[in-house]
Design a protein around this motif. Structure first.
Motif, PDB file in Angstrom:
ATOM      1  N   THR A  92     -11.187  -2.720   2.436  1.00 59.97           N
ATOM      2  CA  THR A  92     -11.383  -2.996   3.862  1.00 59.97           C
ATOM      3  C   THR A  92     -12.328  -1.948   4.415  1.00 59.97           C
ATOM      4  OG1 THR A  92      -9.590  -1.545   4.484  1.00 59.97           O
ATOM      5  CG2 THR A  92      -9.002  -3.828   4.048  1.00 59.97           C
TER       6      THR A  92
ATOM      7  N   PHE B 187      -4.559  -7.379  -7.259  1.00 62.99           N
ATOM      8  CA  PHE B 187      -3.601  -6.288  -7.031  1.00 62.99           C
ATOM      9  C   PHE B 187      -2.772  -6.208  -8.297  1.00 62.99           C
ATOM     10  CE2 PHE B 187       0.095  -4.039  -5.672  1.00 62.99           C
ATOM     11  CZ  PHE B 187      -0.357  -3.187  -4.686  1.00 62.99           C
TER      12      PHE B 187
ATOM     13  N   PHE C 157      -1.392 -11.966   2.508  1.00 64.89           N
ATOM     14  CA  PHE C 157      -1.222 -11.135   1.327  1.00 64.89           C
ATOM     15  C   PHE C 157      -0.423 -11.912   0.282  1.00 64.89           C
ATOM     16  CE2 PHE C 157       0.903  -8.041  -1.368  1.00 64.89           C
ATOM     17  CZ  PHE C 157      -0.172  -7.239  -1.729  1.00 64.89           C
TER      18      PHE C 157
ATOM     19  N   GLY D  14      -9.416  -3.997  -6.743  1.00 66.64           N
ATOM     20  CA  GLY D  14      -9.045  -4.116  -5.337  1.00 66.64           C
ATOM     21  C   GLY D  14      -9.232  -5.501  -4.788  1.00 66.64           C
ATOM     22  N   THR D  15      -8.597  -5.715  -3.641  1.00 65.48           N
ATOM     23  CA  THR D  15      -8.774  -6.965  -2.899  1.00 65.48           C
ATOM     24  C   THR D  15      -8.971  -6.590  -1.439  1.00 65.48           C
ATOM     25  OG1 THR D  15      -6.423  -7.132  -2.468  1.00 65.48           O
ATOM     26  CG2 THR D  15      -7.224  -8.315  -4.384  1.00 65.48           C
ATOM     27  N   GLY D  16      -9.606  -7.490  -0.687  1.00 68.48           N
ATOM     28  CA  GLY D  16      -9.788  -7.177   0.729  1.00 68.48           C
ATOM     29  C   GLY D  16     -10.806  -8.059   1.388  1.00 68.48           C
TER      30      GLY D  16
ATOM     31  N   SER E 155      -8.150   0.349  -4.661  1.00 71.09           N
ATOM     32  CA  SER E 155      -8.104   0.416  -3.200  1.00 71.09           C
ATOM     33  C   SER E 155      -8.006  -0.952  -2.552  1.00 71.09           C
ATOM     34  CB  SER E 155      -9.396   1.082  -2.713  1.00 71.09           C
ATOM     35  OG  SER E 155      -9.379   1.263  -1.324  1.00 71.09           O
ATOM     36  N   ARG E 156      -7.456  -0.972  -1.346  1.00 69.11           N
ATOM     37  CA  ARG E 156      -7.700  -2.115  -0.484  1.00 69.11           C
ATOM     38  C   ARG E 156      -9.187  -2.064  -0.144  1.00 69.11           C
ATOM     39  NH1 ARG E 156      -5.741  -1.684   4.488  1.00 69.11           N
ATOM     40  NH2 ARG E 156      -5.160   0.496   4.386  1.00 69.11           N
TER      41      ARG E 156
ATOM     42  N   GLY F  52       0.832  -1.215   0.000  1.00 65.36           N
ATOM     43  CA  GLY F  52       0.000   0.000   0.000  1.00 65.36           C
ATOM     44  C   GLY F  52       0.858   1.253   0.000  1.00 65.36           C
TER      45      GLY F  52
END
Ligand code: ADP
Length: 484
Positions: free
Chosen positions: A316, A369, A103, A343-345, A313-314, A17
């Motif tokens: 979350t 990502f 991750f 994004g991932t999260g 974005s993340r 990030g």
């Protein structure tokens, strides 16, 4: 003046990030202002695979950790512009897998507990600096985030009482809460007598971020607004009282971005480059071409004449995308904009976006990502959505503006400091799905009013979020605490 950055991430070597972006770009600005700067990071397994050919063996050391002798090796490579980066290699704690648990690919993940990993890393960095001899000694050690929270304490114990340390909080939400046996890992006796350790240990654990706050000569965080917010209960994550008491040594310095790396006229990830230095109509043409290219790449069936809302974005709860679930039906029924989300999260947020992806042609969700795709989304997006619950600084609003986008943000932390409602973006206050939706609609209406949109783009074109001013602020803090 010699300054050593210690961190768990550094662009372009290893990035999760914004921390990586800062550690990989602020040194360039510091160097250009005469600071002799080096960076030290862990040599995770994927880093070793990718970068060990470019790095040279430098030295080795031995430390006792968990009552066993552990060897570490130091390699040295080059970051940019001749800035050296040291890598710390150790088979038991650092170089046995990927960066953070959870991750990256499961097959590449480290089995090591991350507290053990980063405490070992911190101990090894300090040992290396204690034995580095006259070759290059730091006047200031600049430690970043909880992973390096023990550095100020360990540096004062093991290098010299008067070595200056500065600790930057990039995100107070992650504190590195550790069982007390980590003190034994370091060799219990002498550490347990330390007042800060004793005080922190009273609740049965050690908070590594708190250790950074207590131990460093000065503390910084990544925007002026967040520096105020974290002294309050709403944003203090339980440390607000300590931060309030230490506010005399707490500074908010806004992050910048690297204007050479993030440059739409010279971006290796773009096919359709455009310049922010030319007129607004060239900029709008550039956006249009990038939208068409992106829609082609993603098989997204949308008209490029409509505004594109981008998200990188993340996913979350910090980033505020749980608000989408409150207004999903609005998104499904809309036909006035296109949206691309990268994004991932958290599972629940990913599921919301997957549903939208399935249920409406106007929205494409890429659950990955992907650095290159991120650049192409910045280049194509007219509007960039960042509805954060809290935001220490946030880089994506700055990057999107650098690529001629207008951010829609919640007015917290660094977003508050960088986006002015109606001038260079759209800002909402209440953490609520409908409020988010109405603000997004306001941005769409403004896009459709060409004169207003062009006026906002002209404002965005004149703003610079580079490191120049912030690097000066860091240097004046280094001078304040260092013995040089
Ligand atoms: P944070 O550090 O809290 O995640 P920032 O806004 O400070 O947020 O920085 C995010 C950085 O990570 C930016 O450079 C952004 O482009 C990048 N990023 C976030 N998610 C992705 C993704 N899925 N793919 C590529 N880059 C991403």
């Amino acid at each position: 003046m010699n300054v050593l950055f210690v961190a768990s991430e550094c662009t372009p070597i290893v990035k999760v990030g914004g921390l990586a972006d800062v550690v990989g770009s602020l040194p360039l600005a510091l160097k250009s202002k005469g600071i002799d700067i080096k960076v030290i990071i862990p040599m995770y397994q994927p880093v070793r695979e990718k970068y060990s050919r470019d790095a040279e063996y430098y030295s080795s050391g031995n430390i006792s950790f968990k009552d066993r002798p552990e060897k570490y090796n130091i390699y040295v490579g080059t970051l940019f512009d001749g800035i050296e980066v040291y890598y710390v290699e150790n088979e038991s704690y650092i170089s046995d897998g990927g960066i953070y648990p959870g991750f990256g690919e499961p097959s590449s993940q480290s089995k090591t507990d991350e507290i053990d990993r980063f405490v070992f890393f911190s101990r090894a960095v300090v040992d290396f600096m204690a034995h580095v001899g006259e070759k290059w000694r730091p006047d200031v050690i600049h430690a970043h985030d909880w992973h390096t929270g023990l550095i100020p304490y360990l540096a004062k114990k093991n290098i010299a009482e008067n070595i200056a340390t500065i600790f930057t909080i990039h995100n107070l939400a992650n504190q590195g809460i550790s069982k007390l046996d980590i003190i034994n890992a370091l060799g219990a006796g002498r550490h347990l007598r330390d007042m800060n350790i004793q005080w922190d240990a009273r609740d049965g654990n050690l908070d590594l971020l708190l250790q950074g706050i207590l131990g460093a000569d000065v503390i910084t965080t990544v925007s002026p607004r967040y520096a105020e917010e974290i002294t309050t209960e709403e944003f203090g994550e339980g440390l607000e009282h300590v931060l309030f008491d230490y506010r005399g040594k707490l500074y908010g310095i806004l992050n910048g971005i690297d204007y050479d790396y993030w440059d739409p006229s010279n971006d290796e990830f773009l096919v359709e480059r455009f310049s922010m230095e030319e007129g607004i109509s060239e900029l709008l043409q550039g956006k249009l071409r990038n939208k068409e290219a992106l829609y082609g790449e993603l098989n997204h069936n949308g008209e490029a004449s409509k505004p594109l809302v981008g998200v990188v974005s993340r996913l979350t709860s910090q980033k505020g995308f749980d608000l989408i679930s409150q207004v999903v039906t609005n998104f499904i029924d809309q036909a006035s904009f296109n949206m691309v989300v990268l994004g991932t999260g958290d599972d629940s947020i990913e599921q919301d976006f997957l549903q939208l992806h399935k249920n409406t042609d106007m929205i494409t969700f890429v659950n990955a990502f992907d650095e290159g795709l991120a650049h192409r989304i910045y280049a194509a997006s007219d509007i960039f959505l960042i509805p954060s619950r809290f935001e220490p600084c946030g880089l994506t609003q700055m990057i999107s503006m650098r690529y001629g986008g207008i951010p829609v943000v919640r007015g917290v932390g660094g977003l508050f400091d960088t986006v002015q409602n109606g001038y260079n973006g759209f800002v909402f206050e209440r953490y609520d799905g409908e409020v988010l939706w109405n603000t997004l609609m306001k941005s769409i209406e403004t896009y459709e009013d060409r004169a207003q949109w062009e006026a906002m783009l002209s404002n965005v074109k004149t703003i610079r979020f580079d490191w120049n001013k912030s690097a000066d602020q860091y240097i004046s803090l280094y001078k304040k605490i260092a013995d040089v």
